[in-house]
Every structure is written in structure tokens, then in C-alpha cells.
Design a protein around this motif. Structure first.
Motif, short mmCIF file in Angstrom:
data_model
loop_
_atom_site.label_atom_id
_atom_site.label_comp_id
_atom_site.label_asym_id
_atom_site.label_seq_id
_atom_site.Cartn_x
_atom_site.Cartn_y
_atom_site.Cartn_z
N ASN A 1 1.12 -1.38 -0.07
CA ASN A 1 0.15 0.24 0.14
C ASN A 1 0.47 0.91 0.08
O ASN A 1 0.18 2.65 -0.61
N ARG A 2 1.73 0.97 -0.12
CA ARG A 2 2.83 2.43 -0.47
C ARG A 2 3.54 2.11 -1.29
O ARG A 2 4.65 1.16 -1.33
N GLU A 3 3.61 3.02 -2.14
CA GLU A 3 4.85 3.15 -3.70
C GLU A 3 6.23 2.78 -3.27
O GLU A 3 6.83 2.26 -4.21
N ASP A 4 6.62 3.46 -2.46
CA ASP A 4 8.55 3.99 -2.28
C ASP A 4 8.73 2.07 -1.84
O ASP A 4 9.70 1.48 -2.66
N ALA B 1 11.50 7.82 2.31
CA ALA B 1 10.42 8.19 3.12
C ALA B 1 10.00 7.29 4.54
O ALA B 1 9.62 7.23 5.23
#
Length: 230
Positions: free
Chosen positions: A64-67, A228
Motif C-alpha cells: 500500500n506504499r509506492e516506495d 520516506a
């Protein structure tokens, strides 16, 4: 005419694959840690049923996180494993993105082998005690493996940040143990405690938190993907 070789004349394949070199191990181990934080694709669950437990070495995973997805793509590219990346959005008031990564069928056997060996070898390096007379390479790379595990958890695990701690929520007990031992190798004390259906690994705010965050920062030459975590 030479006689036909018998079965005894044929070379025997090794029963266990050879260990990975340190550079390959670090990448494969970090992929394995990312997978242990990831969710299984939603399509695997039937309607109205609870999703199954994550398959650590499946052909697909969702972040659920692009990074986190970007970092896994970067690692797989270095391991020469192609991967597809699909992005879906959902939600009404609160929009969210799901990043689904999938390895093509013809590369799944190589991918699964790398991840399995990477996890087993990396876990053994971190959970094993000090080796008398350890080589310089081992002394250098064990902290790097520890940093790789923390980097994966900070990118893909559940954050549990409070004013006095930096914490990660995990459902994988083995990865939680690896993080605690990895923190010790990075000269940071970490605590492991049970949460609501999970484990929470935490380090104190201040110098301990700063040391962990500093250890997971990549050299710019290796590319983006961890900005991040701070």
C-alpha cells in the motif's frame, strides 16, 4: 563406438543450492523481508472470507506504499528478475493506492529459489552468534543484512510511531526476531512485545532511532526508494 554412459557416470546435482555471494544475498534477503511484510493479492481471497495468510514466496504481492513497491522492483532488477507493476485505487472519502507486483511465470522458479535461499541464509547470519575468527567480509556484511531487514520493515511494515519510540507492527514472528537481532548488530537495543494480532518491534526515540534510520539510508548511486523511511 564408446559405450553408452550409465547413470553412475552422470554428474550428480547438489542436493542443496550453493550459498549466495554477499551482494546477491543482501538483495535477495531484503526482497524476502519485504514479502514477509506484504499482503497477499486480494484476488486470492473468496468473497466474504478472510484473506489467507501471506505466501512469503508467491508470484505476486501487494503493497500500500509506492516506495515499498519501487524498492522491490529495484532489487528484482538487480537480481535480473522481471516483474510487472499494476496500480489500483480505491476508497471514497479516503483514497488509497495498491501496488501489485507479479513475476512472470517463466521466471518464478528462479525467483522463488533466490528468495528462499536469501531468507534462510540471511536469517542464519543474523540470528547466529559471533563466529570466532570471522572473515572481514562477514563482519562487514552482517550489519548490512541487519540494515536491509530494517529498511524493508520500515518501508512495508505497519508503522507504530509514538513520541518516545519508533516501532514496526508485524505478523511474522521470524522477521520480528530478525529485527531485534539486527538492531543489536547495529548497536541499538530493541524491544519485542505482542500486539493485537501482531508483534511490535520498537527502538527508543533519540539516538537509537537516529542510528536505525541512518543505517537504512542508501547511497545515492543505488537509486531512490528509501527517502520516506525517516
Amino acid at each position: 563406438m564408446a559405450p553408452e554412459p550409465t547413470l553412475l557416470d552422470r554428474p550428480h546435482l547438489p542436493s542443496t543450492p550453493p550459498p549466495l555471494d554477499w551482494l546477491t544475498l543482501a538483495d535477495a534477503f531484503e526482497v524476502a523481508c519485504l514479502l514477509r511484510c506484504a499482503s497477499p493479492p486480494a484476488a486470492q481471497a473468496g468473497a466474504g472470507r478472510r484473506p489467507p495468510a501471506p505466501a512469503h514466496i508467491g508470484p505476486a504481492a501487494e503493497f500500500n506504499r509506492e516506495d515499498a513497491a519501487h524498492r522491490m522492483r529495484q532489487l528484482l532488477a538487480r537480481l535480473e528478475i522481471p516483474v510487472g507493476h499494476e496500480v489500483t485505487t480505491g476508497g471514497l472519502r479516503r483514497r488509497f493506492e495498491l501496488h501489485r507486483l507479479q513475476v512472470p511465470r517463466e521466471h518464478r522458479a528462479t525467483y522463488a529459489t533466490l528468495v528462499e535461499i536469501g531468507w534462510r541464509q540471511g536469517r542464519r547470519e543474523l540470528l547466529g552468534g559471533p563466529v570466532p575468527g570471522a572473515s572481514t567480509a562477514r563482519r562487514v556484511w552482517r550489519p548490512r543484512l541487519a540494515a536491509a531487514a530494517w529498511r524493508a520493515a520500515l518501508l512495508a511494515g505497519g508503522r507504530h510511531v509514538r513520541r518516545h519510540i519508533l516501532g514496526i507492527r508485524l505478523t511474522d514472528r521470524e522477521l520480528a526476531a530478525v529485527l531485534v537481532r539486527g538492531a543489536a548488530l547495529l548497536e541499538v537495543p530493541a524491544l519485542l512485545r505482542p500486539g493485537a494480532g501482531c508483534y511490535v518491534v520498537s527502538v527508543a526515540d533519540g539516538s537509537d532511532r537516529d542510528r536505525i534510520l541512518h543505517s537504512v539510508i542508501l547511497d545515492p548511486a543505488t537509486g531512490p526508494g528509501v527517502a520516506a523511511v525517516a
